[in-house]
Design a protein around this motif. Sequence first.
Motif, mmCIF file in Angstrom:
data_model
loop_
_atom_site.group_PDB
_atom_site.id
_atom_site.type_symbol
_atom_site.label_atom_id
_atom_site.label_comp_id
_atom_site.label_asym_id
_atom_site.label_seq_id
_atom_site.Cartn_x
_atom_site.Cartn_y
_atom_site.Cartn_z
ATOM 1 N N LEU A 93 4.560 11.670 15.170
ATOM 2 C CA LEU A 93 5.391 12.815 14.798
ATOM 3 C C LEU A 93 6.872 12.478 14.632
ATOM 4 N N VAL A 94 7.363 11.492 15.370
ATOM 5 C CA VAL A 94 8.791 11.184 15.315
ATOM 6 C C VAL A 94 9.193 10.577 13.969
ATOM 7 N N PHE A 95 8.410 9.689 13.416
ATOM 8 C CA PHE A 95 8.796 9.035 12.159
ATOM 9 C C PHE A 95 8.998 10.035 11.015
ATOM 10 N N PRO A 96 8.019 10.878 10.692
ATOM 11 C CA PRO A 96 8.274 11.830 9.602
ATOM 12 C C PRO A 96 9.365 12.846 9.940
ATOM 13 N N THR A 97 9.507 13.186 11.217
ATOM 14 C CA THR A 97 10.526 14.155 11.604
ATOM 15 C C THR A 97 11.930 13.593 11.396
ATOM 16 N N LEU A 137 5.194 12.901 4.254
ATOM 17 C CA LEU A 137 5.433 11.692 5.047
ATOM 18 C C LEU A 137 4.362 11.522 6.118
ATOM 19 N N LEU A 138 4.038 12.601 6.817
ATOM 20 C CA LEU A 138 2.990 12.546 7.834
ATOM 21 C C LEU A 138 1.676 12.059 7.219
ATOM 22 N N ALA A 139 1.319 12.625 6.088
ATOM 23 C CA ALA A 139 0.056 12.255 5.426
ATOM 24 C C ALA A 139 0.077 10.808 4.953
ATOM 25 N N THR A 140 1.173 10.356 4.349
ATOM 26 C CA THR A 140 1.196 8.981 3.834
ATOM 27 C C THR A 140 1.275 7.957 4.959
ATOM 28 N N PHE A 141 1.953 8.292 6.062
ATOM 29 C CA PHE A 141 1.922 7.398 7.220
ATOM 30 C C PHE A 141 0.513 7.322 7.799
ATOM 31 N N PHE A 142 -0.149 8.446 7.880
ATOM 32 C CA PHE A 142 -1.515 8.494 8.409
ATOM 33 C C PHE A 142 -2.469 7.671 7.536
ATOM 34 N N VAL A 143 -2.393 7.863 6.235
ATOM 35 C CA VAL A 143 -3.261 7.125 5.306
ATOM 36 C C VAL A 143 -2.948 5.636 5.355
ATOM 37 N N ALA A 175 9.288 0.202 3.572
ATOM 38 C CA ALA A 175 9.807 -0.666 4.629
ATOM 39 C C ALA A 175 9.696 0.020 5.994
ATOM 40 N N ILE A 176 10.028 1.297 6.050
ATOM 41 C CA ILE A 176 9.909 2.029 7.310
ATOM 42 C C ILE A 176 8.446 2.120 7.733
ATOM 43 N N CYS A 177 7.559 2.216 6.765
ATOM 44 C CA CYS A 177 6.128 2.266 7.074
ATOM 45 C C CYS A 177 5.649 0.947 7.689
ATOM 46 N N VAL A 178 6.217 -0.155 7.267
ATOM 47 C CA VAL A 178 5.887 -1.452 7.872
ATOM 48 C C VAL A 178 6.254 -1.431 9.351
ATOM 49 N N ILE A 179 7.457 -0.984 9.650
ATOM 50 C CA ILE A 179 7.902 -0.908 11.040
ATOM 51 C C ILE A 179 6.998 0.041 11.830
ATOM 52 N N TYR A 180 6.669 1.178 11.229
ATOM 53 C CA TYR A 180 5.792 2.166 11.856
ATOM 54 C C TYR A 180 4.452 1.532 12.246
ATOM 55 N N PHE A 203 0.832 -1.203 0.000
ATOM 56 C CA PHE A 203 0.000 0.000 0.000
ATOM 57 C C PHE A 203 0.865 1.250 0.000
ATOM 58 N N LYS A 204 1.827 1.320 0.906
ATOM 59 C CA LYS A 204 2.708 2.490 0.977
ATOM 60 C C LYS A 204 3.530 2.624 -0.309
ATOM 61 N N GLN A 205 3.933 1.501 -0.854
ATOM 62 C CA GLN A 205 4.700 1.502 -2.097
ATOM 63 C C GLN A 205 3.898 2.123 -3.238
ATOM 64 N N SER A 206 2.636 1.794 -3.311
ATOM 65 C CA SER A 206 1.800 2.349 -4.381
ATOM 66 C C SER A 206 1.648 3.860 -4.238
ATOM 67 N N ILE A 207 1.596 4.336 -3.007
ATOM 68 C CA ILE A 207 1.487 5.783 -2.781
ATOM 69 C C ILE A 207 2.806 6.483 -3.103
ATOM 70 N N THR A 208 3.905 6.000 -2.532
ATOM 71 C CA THR A 208 5.179 6.695 -2.700
ATOM 72 C C THR A 208 5.679 6.625 -4.136
#
Length: 160
Positions: free
Chosen positions: A102-106, A136-142, A79-84, A37-42
């Motif tokens: 907040l820490v991940f996108p920062t 990054l904040l938006a794509t992690f949230f989605v 990959a980082i999104c999986v960990i997140y 999912f994250k791959q398709s967005i990024t």
Amino acid sequence: MSKEQIILLIINGTTLAGLILLTPRSRLREAAVVYTFKQSITWVLGLLIVEYHLIEYPAREFIIANRTSFSFEFFIYPAICVIYNLHFPADRGWGRKWAWILVFPTVMTLFEVALEKYTDLIEYVNWTWYWTWLSLLATFFVSRGYYLWFKKGAWGKAAE
């Protein structure tokens, strides 16, 4: 081998090691859902950002195929999104959740800014750090929303 190639190898190796070490075997299906999912967005956003000349990747893989960074858009960010998502502190208080959010996108933005400043891996053309942070904040949230929706529907469990 150039400095940029060495840096990419280190980043890709570290990301792969983190993904392997931090993804429990029992949650591989969940990891695959989040990753794709994250791959398709990024991948799509990365291509748009490059096509509109907002960012350039002077040193990149697949130079003839496209102008985006395969490593960042297709591997590292997903990959980082999986960990997140797999380690999201769902059972903790709101303070811990907001810190996680907040820490991940920062941290990723700080790392990208350092790469932009000291390497040829990325160059901001009509872009700035806060666009990276917001995207990054938006794509992690989605991706978190999609993960919870998919988990609830696919496994019949209540969302976290």
